[in-house]
Scaffold this motif. Structure first.
Motif, mmCIF file in Angstrom:
data_model
loop_
_atom_site.group_PDB
_atom_site.id
_atom_site.type_symbol
_atom_site.label_atom_id
_atom_site.label_comp_id
_atom_site.label_asym_id
_atom_site.label_seq_id
_atom_site.Cartn_x
_atom_site.Cartn_y
_atom_site.Cartn_z
ATOM 1 N N GLU A 50 0.067 5.611 -7.730
ATOM 2 C CA GLU A 50 -0.578 4.694 -8.655
ATOM 3 C C GLU A 50 -1.793 4.081 -7.979
ATOM 4 N N HIS A 51 -2.808 3.813 -8.782
ATOM 5 C CA HIS A 51 -4.040 3.281 -8.215
ATOM 6 C C HIS A 51 -3.897 1.767 -7.961
ATOM 7 N N LEU A 52 -4.252 1.337 -6.764
ATOM 8 C CA LEU A 52 -4.165 -0.069 -6.382
ATOM 9 C C LEU A 52 -5.550 -0.692 -6.407
ATOM 10 N N THR A 53 -5.687 -1.780 -7.149
ATOM 11 C CA THR A 53 -6.948 -2.532 -7.189
ATOM 12 C C THR A 53 -6.747 -3.876 -6.518
ATOM 13 N N GLU A 63 -7.129 -6.766 -7.854
ATOM 14 C CA GLU A 63 -6.425 -7.642 -8.788
ATOM 15 C C GLU A 63 -4.921 -7.372 -8.751
ATOM 16 N N ARG A 64 -4.546 -6.088 -8.752
ATOM 17 C CA ARG A 64 -3.134 -5.727 -8.663
ATOM 18 C C ARG A 64 -2.541 -6.150 -7.323
ATOM 19 N N PHE A 65 -3.332 -5.969 -6.291
ATOM 20 C CA PHE A 65 -2.854 -6.331 -4.949
ATOM 21 C C PHE A 65 -2.542 -7.822 -4.876
ATOM 22 N N HIS A 77 0.834 -1.205 0.000
ATOM 23 C CA HIS A 77 0.000 0.000 0.000
ATOM 24 C C HIS A 77 0.871 1.257 0.000
ATOM 25 N N TYR A 111 2.518 1.934 -3.508
ATOM 26 C CA TYR A 111 1.564 2.463 -4.488
ATOM 27 C C TYR A 111 1.176 3.903 -4.161
ATOM 28 N N HIS A 118 -1.717 -9.807 -7.256
ATOM 29 C CA HIS A 118 -0.506 -10.043 -8.025
ATOM 30 C C HIS A 118 0.734 -9.613 -7.240
ATOM 31 N N GLU A 119 0.671 -8.443 -6.619
ATOM 32 C CA GLU A 119 1.814 -7.927 -5.861
ATOM 33 C C GLU A 119 2.159 -8.826 -4.683
#
Length: 396
Positions: free
Chosen positions: A91-94, A96-98, A83, A86, A100-101
């Motif tokens: 950058e916007h965190l979604t 789905e991205r979370f 968090h 980002y 993956h990260e």
């Protein structure tokens, strides 16, 4: 920007009807969208403090609650770090991205995750034994207590130095500190051979000379106190089983790794054990040791496995309680029994070469470490010199 939170959670609809336990998760909320990240931990629902995000002990001195809470804090720290990155980059965190990260973070960034995963893989590949695999788990816990993230990129010489200072400040023994650094350096070297990991050479090359280990053993009076305690009826079932096994090592020299698997098949006759010690498994070198009557009296099952014991961690924890009840001031661990055998043999027999064969040492200098002489024995030995002069003692 976006809103973000990570908190301890479980599904109240899925409480085990028999045990009352639930599967624990961390619930991620990003812009009002939810996702549960499983922790692969189970705990009684009534002892899960969702408000404060921690687990409450099931019993007094619960051996698992501290480790579990540490794992939860470590996982939340990873979420917070993602968090933070980002947010700084704007950058916007979604969700789905979370997700993956988290996968990338665990696989490539976090050394403690690598160590914990790799030790299990090494055990599955039979590169290390079960005892080693279990003993490396506390190393992971010590690392996480010091650094909840433990990122590869942050591990350098200064990080290693701070870890060492932290462990010493937490009153860990020099042996434990040395072992912890040794395990860390081992897994850093393994990671350095894989192209996806960055390992700072400073951490791998951090000096970790073996400390001088003061060998702890029990004298005859202390062993007698333990034997009296065994017959006193003051011990619970686990304490009694652990004490019998420990006394068995005092009269046979068995290591803890062999104690767990000692069985009737090792007895080639009534007075000898013949087996391949765990430490000799690669060379397949057998060891034959005498089995005196004193040792036989501690065996729980003469037809199967000799002892039914808890985990090695619980074994050593129980030994501390036993030492307190026996009014022994020394720090009892599983290996003290083996040291005690060396002491008892040397003070009663004194044959260093024979002791080397019984204990299975390749080099005589290893055996010399067990040839301890305490002050009482030294005085008793020297007193024998003046026995022939007793009639003249009063003249001096």
């Amino acid at each position: 920007m976006f809103s973000f939170s990570s908190k301890l959670w479980y599904d109240k609809r899925r409480v085990n009807s028999e045990t009352g336990e639930v599967s624990l998760c961390l619930q991620i909320v990003i812009d009002s969208k939810h996702k549960a990240i499983p922790l692969k931990l189970r705990w009684p629902a009534e002892l899960v403090d969702l408000v404060n995000g921690k687990l409450l002990p099931r019993i007094k001195k619960d051996p698992e609650v501290l480790d579990y809470n540490l794992i939860i804090e470590s996982e939340r720290a990873k979420h917070t770090e993602i968090h933070r990155i980002y947010r700084i980059k704007q950058e916007h965190l979604t969700l789905e991205r979370f997700a993956h990260e988290i996968r990338v973070f665990n696989a490539r960034e976090c050394f403690s995750v690598y160590l914990d995963t790799e030790r299990k893989k090494r055990y599955a590949r039979k590169e290390i034994g079960l005892h080693t695999c279990r003993n490396e788990h506390p190393v992971v816990m010590r690392i996480l207590k010091f650094d909840k993230l433990c990122l590869f990129r942050q591990m350098d010489a200064r990080w290693m130095k701070r870890l060492k200072s932290y462990l010493l400040g937490e009153d860990y023994s020099m042996g434990t500190v040395w072992t912890t650094l040794k395990v860390i350096k081992t897994y850093l070297r393994l990671a350095s051979k894989e192209p996806m990991y960055y390992v700072n050479p400073e951490a791998m090359d951090y000096p970790n000379p073996m400390p001088f280990f003061k060998t702890t053993f029990l004298n005859k009076d202390e062993v007698r106190n333990l034997m009296k305690l065994q017959r006193s009826g003051k011990l619970n079932d686990i304490e009694l089983r652990v004490l019998k096994a420990f006394l068995f090592t005092c009269f046979t020299s068995l290591r803890i790794s062999d104690l767990y698997v000692a069985n009737a098949c090792w007895r080639i006759d009534t007075d000898y054990l013949q087996f391949i010690p765990f430490k000799n498994r690669k060379a397949q070198r057998e060891l034959r040791i005498p089995l005196m009557e004193m040792a036989k009296s501690f065996i729980s099952d003469i037809s199967g496995v000799f002892f039914s014991l808890p985990t090695s961690v619980e074994y050593n924890r129980t030994l501390k309680d036993i030492a307190h009840k026996a009014e022994i001031k020394k720090r009892l661990t599983s290996h003290v029994g083996r040291h005690t055998f060396g002491y008892l043999y040397m003070t009663n027999v004194g044959n260093l070469k024979a002791l080397q064969e019984i204990m299975g040492h390749k080099y005589i200098y290893t055996t010399e470490r067990y040839a301890h002489l305490d002050d009482a024995y030294k005085l008793e030995s020297l007193s024998k010199i003046q026995e022939g002069f007793k009639d003249l003692v009063n003249d001096f």
